[in-house]
Design a protein around this motif. Structure first.
Motif, mmCIF file in Angstrom:
data_model
loop_
_atom_site.group_PDB
_atom_site.id
_atom_site.type_symbol
_atom_site.label_atom_id
_atom_site.label_comp_id
_atom_site.label_asym_id
_atom_site.label_seq_id
_atom_site.Cartn_x
_atom_site.Cartn_y
_atom_site.Cartn_z
ATOM 1 N N ILE A 84 12.011 -68.226 47.150
ATOM 2 C CA ILE A 84 12.752 -69.220 47.942
ATOM 3 C C ILE A 84 13.528 -68.334 49.018
ATOM 4 O O ILE A 84 13.508 -68.959 50.310
ATOM 5 N N SER A 85 13.960 -67.319 49.059
ATOM 6 C CA SER A 85 14.701 -66.508 50.033
ATOM 7 C C SER A 85 13.787 -66.023 51.002
ATOM 8 O O SER A 85 14.290 -65.916 52.155
ATOM 9 N N ARG A 86 12.342 -66.294 50.889
ATOM 10 C CA ARG A 86 11.724 -65.758 51.992
ATOM 11 C C ARG A 86 11.848 -66.966 52.987
ATOM 12 O O ARG A 86 11.060 -66.926 54.020
ATOM 13 N N LEU A 87 12.094 -68.216 52.539
ATOM 14 C CA LEU A 87 11.912 -69.506 53.477
ATOM 15 C C LEU A 87 13.529 -69.682 54.303
ATOM 16 O O LEU A 87 13.596 -70.625 55.109
ATOM 17 N N VAL A 88 14.383 -68.830 53.741
ATOM 18 C CA VAL A 88 15.724 -68.694 54.316
ATOM 19 C C VAL A 88 15.576 -67.667 55.655
ATOM 20 O O VAL A 88 15.218 -66.650 55.333
ATOM 21 N N PHE A 89 16.136 -68.073 56.709
ATOM 22 C CA PHE A 89 15.943 -67.335 58.038
ATOM 23 C C PHE A 89 17.155 -66.973 58.519
ATOM 24 O O PHE A 89 17.167 -65.757 59.291
ATOM 25 N N ASP A 90 18.275 -67.419 58.306
ATOM 26 C CA ASP A 90 19.508 -66.947 58.544
ATOM 27 C C ASP A 90 19.900 -65.831 57.685
ATOM 28 O O ASP A 90 19.903 -65.866 56.518
ATOM 29 N N PRO A 91 20.170 -64.625 58.350
ATOM 30 C CA PRO A 91 20.506 -63.578 57.705
ATOM 31 C C PRO A 91 21.592 -63.618 56.510
ATOM 32 O O PRO A 91 21.702 -62.940 55.583
ATOM 33 N N ASP A 92 22.756 -64.168 56.954
ATOM 34 C CA ASP A 92 23.847 -64.164 56.115
ATOM 35 C C ASP A 92 23.574 -65.056 55.077
ATOM 36 O O ASP A 92 24.042 -64.731 53.806
ATOM 37 N N GLU A 93 22.994 -66.279 55.116
ATOM 38 C CA GLU A 93 22.570 -67.216 53.962
ATOM 39 C C GLU A 93 21.483 -66.369 53.053
ATOM 40 O O GLU A 93 21.758 -66.449 51.932
ATOM 41 N N LYS A 94 20.473 -65.644 53.661
ATOM 42 C CA LYS A 94 19.914 -65.024 52.729
ATOM 43 C C LYS A 94 20.516 -63.976 51.847
ATOM 44 O O LYS A 94 20.175 -63.736 50.814
ATOM 45 N N ARG A 95 21.386 -63.181 52.414
ATOM 46 C CA ARG A 95 22.151 -62.158 51.570
ATOM 47 C C ARG A 95 23.116 -62.888 50.652
ATOM 48 O O ARG A 95 23.099 -62.321 49.672
ATOM 49 N N GLU A 96 23.714 -64.046 50.965
ATOM 50 C CA GLU A 96 24.486 -64.641 50.062
ATOM 51 C C GLU A 96 23.679 -65.200 48.928
ATOM 52 O O GLU A 96 23.792 -64.942 47.874
ATOM 53 N N LEU A 97 22.369 -65.591 49.221
ATOM 54 C CA LEU A 97 21.298 -66.126 48.269
ATOM 55 C C LEU A 97 21.021 -65.019 47.243
ATOM 56 O O LEU A 97 21.103 -65.041 46.190
ATOM 57 N N LEU A 98 20.592 -63.873 47.801
ATOM 58 C CA LEU A 98 20.157 -62.851 47.046
ATOM 59 C C LEU A 98 21.270 -62.044 46.338
ATOM 60 O O LEU A 98 21.000 -61.545 45.352
ATOM 61 N N ASP A 99 22.520 -62.331 46.807
ATOM 62 C CA ASP A 99 23.567 -61.754 46.090
ATOM 63 C C ASP A 99 24.007 -62.372 44.824
ATOM 64 O O ASP A 99 24.318 -61.656 43.906
ATOM 65 N N VAL A 100 23.963 -63.772 45.236
ATOM 66 C CA VAL A 100 24.212 -64.521 43.695
ATOM 67 C C VAL A 100 23.201 -64.328 42.785
ATOM 68 O O VAL A 100 23.349 -64.230 41.491
ATOM 69 N N HIS A 101 21.955 -64.072 43.491
ATOM 70 C CA HIS A 101 20.784 -63.947 42.385
ATOM 71 C C HIS A 101 20.807 -62.666 41.662
ATOM 72 O O HIS A 101 20.697 -62.537 40.603
ATOM 73 N N ALA A 102 21.362 -61.651 42.366
ATOM 74 C CA ALA A 102 21.521 -60.378 41.763
ATOM 75 C C ALA A 102 22.574 -60.454 40.964
ATOM 76 O O ALA A 102 22.489 -59.836 39.596
ATOM 77 N N ARG A 103 23.653 -61.026 41.139
ATOM 78 C CA ARG A 103 24.895 -61.161 40.011
ATOM 79 C C ARG A 103 24.345 -61.918 38.809
ATOM 80 O O ARG A 103 24.717 -61.609 37.874
ATOM 81 N N LEU A 104 23.662 -62.980 38.898
ATOM 82 C CA LEU A 104 23.084 -63.697 37.817
ATOM 83 C C LEU A 104 22.059 -62.941 36.988
ATOM 84 O O LEU A 104 22.046 -63.054 35.761
ATOM 85 N N SER A 105 21.189 -62.062 37.674
ATOM 86 C CA SER A 105 20.316 -61.438 36.878
ATOM 87 C C SER A 105 20.936 -60.334 36.187
ATOM 88 O O SER A 105 20.569 -60.095 34.892
ATOM 89 N N ASN A 106 22.199 -59.725 36.621
ATOM 90 C CA ASN A 106 22.673 -58.609 35.883
ATOM 91 C C ASN A 106 23.578 -59.277 34.659
ATOM 92 O O ASN A 106 23.414 -58.789 33.550
ATOM 93 N N THR A 107 24.008 -60.704 34.886
ATOM 94 C CA THR A 107 24.654 -61.343 33.866
ATOM 95 C C THR A 107 23.656 -61.468 32.724
ATOM 96 O O THR A 107 24.195 -61.325 31.619
ATOM 97 N N LEU A 108 22.516 -62.002 33.115
ATOM 98 C CA LEU A 108 21.599 -62.255 32.263
ATOM 99 C C LEU A 108 21.183 -61.059 31.009
ATOM 100 O O LEU A 108 20.806 -61.120 30.105
ATOM 101 N N MET A 109 20.940 -59.795 32.116
ATOM 102 C CA MET A 109 20.599 -58.652 31.342
ATOM 103 C C MET A 109 21.850 -58.202 30.502
ATOM 104 O O MET A 109 21.320 -57.694 29.070
ATOM 105 N N ARG A 110 22.931 -58.188 30.782
ATOM 106 C CA ARG A 110 23.933 -58.165 29.738
ATOM 107 C C ARG A 110 23.938 -59.077 28.548
ATOM 108 O O ARG A 110 24.049 -58.396 27.506
ATOM 109 N N LEU A 111 23.795 -60.275 28.911
ATOM 110 C CA LEU A 111 23.828 -61.032 27.708
ATOM 111 C C LEU A 111 22.419 -60.967 26.889
ATOM 112 O O LEU A 111 22.614 -60.888 25.561
#
Length: 166
Positions: A84-111
């Motif tokens: 989905i991030s490939r469909l986002v063209f605004d760099p700030d929105e893309k970074r925000e989306l990928l940051d929250v995705h990374a946090r969620l991925s880390n949380t899921l790995m800990r769980l």
């Protein structure tokens, strides 16, 4: 724009999974301390939270679909956040989306790690209970005291460690 609600939903999923980590920690302590009532109460809390997470995940899927429709994609593809991030063209929105995705991925790995540890602890506790039950019900083939081989044994043999006859 449908991206902000999607990011918000991902953040909510992350918060819910962090809450699940807290519950998993309480479950681990209950298993270690052999507190069955606390363990059962924790399992009930976990079950309720799991239902809430499933509903949140369904909402995330709907928001992702709405975002894809906004971008002109009409199919119901189950795209990952990275896709989905490939469909986002605004760099700030893309970074925000990928940051929250990374946090969620880390949380899921800990769980996942905590759940694996809890599974091992529960298996060990069950093995210990099984061994204890086996030792209590152990019936030796012959008594521990000497008996002449030619002598006949009269009476009843013991059926375990405890003499139920009083």
């Amino acid at each position: 724009m449908a991206l902000k609600p999607l990011i918000g939903q991902l953040e909510q999923l992350n918060r819910s999974h962090l809450e699940m980590i807290e519950i998993a920690g309480a479950k681990k302590e209950a298993v270690i301390k052999n507190e069955i009532d606390v363990f059962i109460a924790t399992m009930n809390r976990e079950s309720k939270l799991l239902k809430r997470i499933q509903a949140e995940d369904e909402q995330r899927g709907e928001l992702a679909y709405a975002f894809m429709q906004e971008r002109g994609i009409k199919s119901r593809l189950k795209l990952t956040i990275a896709e989905i991030s490939r469909l986002v063209f605004d760099p700030d929105e893309k970074r925000e989306l990928l940051d929250v995705h990374a946090r969620l991925s880390n949380t899921l790995m800990r769980l996942k790690q905590i759940n694996d540890t809890n599974r091992q602890l529960i298996e060990q506790a069950l093995s210990f209970i099984d061994l204890s039950m086996e030792l209590m019900s152990y019936r030796p083939e012959q008594e521990n005291t000497y008996q002449h081989p030619a002598a006949q044994s009269y009476g009843y043999g013991r059926s375990g460690m405890f003499d139920r006859r009083s």
